[in-house]
Design an enzyme around this catalytic site. Structure first.
Site, PDB file in Angstrom:
ATOM      1  N   HIS A   1       0.821  -1.205   0.000  1.00 61.01           N
ATOM      2  CA  HIS A   1       0.000   0.000   0.000  1.00 61.01           C
ATOM      3  C   HIS A   1       0.856   1.256   0.000  1.00 61.01           C
ATOM      4  CE1 HIS A   1      -3.194  -2.720   1.970  1.00 61.01           C
ATOM      5  NE2 HIS A   1      -3.476  -2.574   0.702  1.00 61.01           N
TER       6      HIS A   1
ATOM      7  N   ASP B   1      -5.941   5.766   0.551  1.00 63.32           N
ATOM      8  CA  ASP B   1      -5.864   4.560  -0.261  1.00 63.32           C
ATOM      9  C   ASP B   1      -7.042   3.641   0.058  1.00 63.32           C
ATOM     10  OD1 ASP B   1      -5.268   3.191   2.072  1.00 63.32           O
ATOM     11  OD2 ASP B   1      -3.221   2.674   1.519  1.00 63.32           O
TER      12      ASP B   1
ATOM     13  N   SER C   1       3.246  -5.221  -8.808  1.00 62.98           N
ATOM     14  CA  SER C   1       4.130  -6.092  -9.601  1.00 62.98           C
ATOM     15  C   SER C   1       3.690  -6.132 -11.059  1.00 62.98           C
ATOM     16  CB  SER C   1       4.134  -7.507  -9.018  1.00 62.98           C
ATOM     17  OG  SER C   1       4.753  -7.526  -7.755  1.00 62.98           O
TER      18      SER C   1
ATOM     19  N   GLU D   1       4.820  -2.958 -12.697  1.00 65.82           N
ATOM     20  CA  GLU D   1       6.276  -2.974 -12.855  1.00 65.82           C
ATOM     21  C   GLU D   1       6.710  -3.893 -13.976  1.00 65.82           C
ATOM     22  OE1 GLU D   1       6.845  -1.976  -8.106  1.00 65.82           O
ATOM     23  OE2 GLU D   1       7.396  -3.969  -8.868  1.00 65.82           O
TER      24      GLU D   1
ATOM     25  N   GLN E   1      -6.022 -10.505  -7.080  1.00 63.57           N
ATOM     26  CA  GLN E   1      -5.017 -11.043  -7.991  1.00 63.57           C
ATOM     27  C   GLN E   1      -5.580 -12.020  -9.022  1.00 63.57           C
ATOM     28  OE1 GLN E   1      -2.049 -12.485  -5.220  1.00 63.57           O
ATOM     29  NE2 GLN E   1      -1.829 -10.435  -4.336  1.00 63.57           N
TER      30      GLN E   1
END
Length: 472
Positions: free
Chosen positions: A18, A115, A370, A373, A390
């Protein structure tokens, strides 16, 4: 600081996953839009990666950081309390400290951004009459599900996972029952009710920033902005401002980077399951054998096994834990693969590794940090979802974007055997199928760069957001 400079506070929930996107968002607003940023971050007792990131950003002096001390919630949870619920409780208990931090600021805030777990701050924002925004640090598809959750809750009585048909989200790709988020899997559990409250809180903000970009999710973003069924739930503006990710910052003596420097281009498979994701003992053994049998070079960031759930390490990482003796790996594995792979205990410089020219593939848990990235580095993936959203990310990557492959059965449902792992590595790194995946990810890398460049859609959207808070 000039007198016209805007002041914005951003609140981060516990956990490095986070904190990173919040820091990146704050840094971008500060450096590209001349906004003074104060970040209030709730830390945990064992947040060494968080502390390191905070130190690094404090050195740059672009943002002010106010750590909120760890809150003891042990008396409010038990061994059955899910991670989602723990995070909601942790933030709830920290609200008095958050309020004190905001009250002590000697400048007027033009906006308060929170967030995903910070939505409980609504009463504080209203008390101080501060315009309030959510930073949704993942994709627009999951945001659409959040926004529509209150309708699904009313329309569907059975368990979502027992449905025979996908869940319809207006204007968006339908959601398979197998892909529902963890908090949706058991409607009798406290985390479902916390999730529903969070989804309702989302609709009460003045706007939502999301870490995606228009070209990646054009139809979903269009639905969030104009589909009447979705807009009937909330009419707040949607700001796709991504992809935001950390910049490359290689430390001088990083052994992984030095090892990668000696390898051929696109020859290395990087394996990591995020800052909190862990595998069972049995799955670690199968993964190790799969990597060894593939005879393909790899860098594997490995964490000790957890047979208590794949997200159990999220709030329990320890800065002194180096992965121990790695005795949970198959006997002789390190010796047999010493010329083939590099095993890194606990943590590695992921952005720097993925950006390295020698890295050609990534076995990933598909966390959105991820994923961003990997995409912005032009690296295709083997999707291995564990928890949170996910599974949705994995479906998007494989079925819509064509930048990843995945096991036949979800890793959360069945052990992924070494033979299948070996085959997935072969497909990703060696076959003709790999060529089309690489072409797709290359296009997305370019589109991400265009979105963030001056005049790009995400750049313009961020400018629009800044203009709106300036005039509010």
């Amino acid at each position: 600081m000039d007198s016209t400079q805007l002041h914005v506070a951003i609140m981060s929930s516990p956990g490095i996953g986070h904190l990173i996107p919040v820091l990146v968002l704050g840094n971008r607003l500060a450096t590209h839009h001349n906004i003074k940023i104060t970040i209030l971050t709730i830390t945990t007792n064992s947040s060494s990666p968080e502390i390191e990131f905070l130190k690094k950003f404090n050195e740059k002096k672009t943002i002010q950081i106010i750590p909120v001390p760890s809150i003891d919630i042990s008396h409010l949870i038990d061994s059955n309390t899910k991670l989602f619920t723990q995070l909601r409780i942790l933030v709830r208990e920290a609200l008095p400290e958050i309020r004190s931090g905001i009250a002590s600021m000697n400048h007027r805030l033009v906006a308060l951004i929170v967030d995903i777990f910070g939505t409980q701050i609504l009463p504080i924002a209203e008390e101080f009459n501060i315009p309030k925004y959510v930073f949704h640090p993942t994709n627009a598809w999951s945001l659409a599900l959040f926004m529509y959750q209150q309708v699904l809750d009313q329309e569907i009585e059975s368990e979502y996972v027992d449905l025979k048909q996908p869940l319809e989200i207006p204007g968006c790709k339908a959601l398979r029952p197998d892909d529902v988020m963890d908090p949706m899997m058991d409607r009798s559990d406290q985390q479902y009710h916390e999730y529903l409250k969070l989804a309702l809180e989302y609709t009460c903000f003045d706007g939502i920033l999301t870490n995606t970009w228009e070209e990646l999710e054009e139809e979903t973003i269009k639905a969030l902005r104009s589909n009447e069924k979705l807009r009937s739930v909330s009419r707040c503006p949607i700001y796709p401002i991504g992809p935001l990710r950390r910049t490359v910052d290689i430390t001088e003596h990083d052994e992984v980077i030095h090892w990668l420097d000696k390898q051929n281009q696109k020859s290395i498979l990087y394996v990591s399951f995020g800052s909190g994701g862990t595998l069972s003992s049995e799955q670690i053994i199968e993964l190790a054998w799969g990597l060894e049998l593939s005879q393909h070079k790899f860098v594997w960031v490995v964490r000790p096994p957890s047979d208590n759930g794949t997200d159990s390490a999220y709030l329990n990482s320890n800065e002194n834990d180096t992965g121990g003796s790695l005795e949970y790996l198959p006997k002789g594995f390190l010796t047999r693969t010493k010329d083939m792979g590099l095993v890194v205990p606990m943590w590695a410089q992921q952005v720097e590794i993925l950006s390295h020219l020698s890295v050609g593939g990534f076995i990933s848990h598909c966390g959105w940090n991820s994923t961003i990235e990997s995409l912005t580095s032009g690296v295709p993936m083997i999707a291995w979802p564990l928890h949170a959203e996910q599974k949705m990310n994995s479906t998007m990557l494989t079925e819509e974007l064509g930048v990843a492959i995945r096991p036949m059965i979800l890793p959360t449902k069945k052990l992924v055997k070494r033979e299948e792992i070996q085959e997935m590595v072969r497909i990703l790194m060696h076959t003709k199928e790999e060529k089309s995946i690489r072409e797709n990810v290359k296009k997305l890398k370019l589109s991400a760069e265009n979105a963030l460049s001056e005049g790009g859609l995400s750049y313009n959207t961020m400018c629009e957001f800044v203009k709106n808070i300036r005039t509010s």
